[in-house]
Design an enzyme around this catalytic site. Structure first.
Site, PDB file in Angstrom:
ATOM      1  N   PHE A   1      41.637  46.497  44.982  1.00  0.00           N
ATOM      2  CA  PHE A   1      40.529  45.661  45.462  1.00  0.00           C
ATOM      3  C   PHE A   1      40.507  44.345  44.702  1.00  0.00           C
ATOM      4  CE2 PHE A   1      39.059  50.084  45.772  1.00  0.00           C
ATOM      5  CZ  PHE A   1      38.423  50.147  47.006  1.00  0.00           C
ATOM      6  N   ASP A   2      40.254  43.261  45.409  1.00  0.00           N
ATOM      7  CA  ASP A   2      39.856  42.019  44.765  1.00  0.00           C
ATOM      8  C   ASP A   2      38.393  42.221  44.332  1.00  0.00           C
ATOM      9  OD1 ASP A   2      39.546  39.285  44.069  1.00  0.00           O
ATOM     10  OD2 ASP A   2      38.855  38.800  46.092  1.00  0.00           O
TER      11      ASP A   2
END
Length: 325
Positions: free
Chosen positions: A176-177
């Site tokens: 995930f960013d």
């Protein structure tokens, strides 16, 4: 009266299940079929699909992610045979029902467990996604994903990697960013509007104030709940789920707020990688996630080039800048 046939719409999900809805173009490679649809229209497209219903479709961008979800389910079933808290995968497609046979044949060919289909015959699936309390929706259609995000459903547009990479068969790996994916875009707004120096200052001042949640926070939470079920059975070292935070933030100047936000939510992330503005593609090659969520097309394209399957989350201020670029 004769037998009544139910419509091709799935039943509400089992209690506690984590529903992941995938479109047919995310699950399978339908590039050629899509071309026929766009150039020759729906009738020719349906005819082509029926003529080829015994030709197995090739894997699409979400295929290995779905396989990894099913591996987690198999492990959960061994440890908790009577528990329904696992992934429930639904094929959510606006295809016409006549195309269903080819999709079913391909799903059976690969041994995937997808019992529930929702074939909307050209109608938007958003109402069904809401009705089935969808935890994550993956599609190749950016407009539908945008619609789902606006309806409050965690969603992303899938992009095929430009190279073939071997993915883990035994561990679901999700990257995930941070900003505008797990967290809101409040900090990103400051970067875009006031510059990096003001951003660093703002993050240090607000280090102990948790960021607001972003669209994918709920899915990280779902993964965390399942991880805890493995830990409870002494399987921490053999857990089939691993989560990664891959952020352009720098650890020294803006990392603490992110880690403290996760802690305030009671969430663990297995690995946190602060890249201080360096490109994400090379690091993702090392991680080899089944899916990488980011809100900026620049990072999606960089990941794609080096062989990572990336999913674009159309949320927050970066979309405004992307559209005007």
């Amino acid at each position: 009266a004769g037998r009544r046939y139910p419509p091709l719409v799935p039943q509400p999900k089992p209690q506690h299940a984590i529903t992941v809805a995938v479109s047919s173009r995310a699950l399978f490679d339908l590039v050629e079929e899509r071309r026929i649809y766009e150039e020759q229209g729906v009738e020719k497209y349906v005819e082509y699909q029926q003529d080829n219903e015994n030709v197995t479709l090739k894997p699409g961008p979400a295929f290995y992610f779905v396989k990894a979800l099913e591996h987690v389910n198999a492990r959960l079933l061994e440890l908790y045979p009577d528990d329904e808290e696992r992934f429930d995968i639904v094929l959510m497609t606006n295809n016409h029902a006549q195309v269903g046979v080819r999709l079913i044949n391909s799903i059976n060919h690969y041994g995937l467990t997808i019992e529930r289909f929702c074939m909307t015959g050209g109608k938007s699936p958003i109402g069904y996604l809401t009705a089935y309390l969808t935890n994550l929706y993956l599609s190749a259609d950016s407009e539908k994903v945008q619609e789902a995000i606006e309806a409050g459903i965690a969603s992303a547009t899938m992009f095929t990697a430009n190279k073939d990479v071997a993915y883990s068969d035994t561990q679901l790996r999700v990257a995930f960013d941070g900003d505008a994916v797990l967290f809101s875009d409040e900090s990103e707004q400051i970067v875009k509007e006031q510059g990096l120096d003001r951003f660093f200052e703002h993050e240090q001042l607000n280090e102990n104030k948790p960021l607001a949640q972003g669209p994918l926070k709920g899915f990280l939470e779902d993964l965390g709940k399942l991880q805890k079920k493995f830990y409870a059975k002494n399987e921490r070292l053999n857990c089939p789920i691993r989560t990664f935070l891959v952020t352009a933030r720098s650890a020294a100047s803006s990392g603490a707020r992110v880690l403290k936000t996760l802690r305030s939510w009671g969430l663990e992330i297995d690995e946190a990688l602060f890249l201080a503005g360096a490109p994400k593609g090379p690091i993702l090659v090392k991680i080899r996630p089944h899916i990488f969520f980011d809100d900026q097309m620049f990072h999606i394209e960089g990941a794609q080039k080096l062989g990572t399957i990336a999913a674009h989350v159309p949320y927050g201020i970066a979309q405004k800048y992307h559209k005007s670029a």
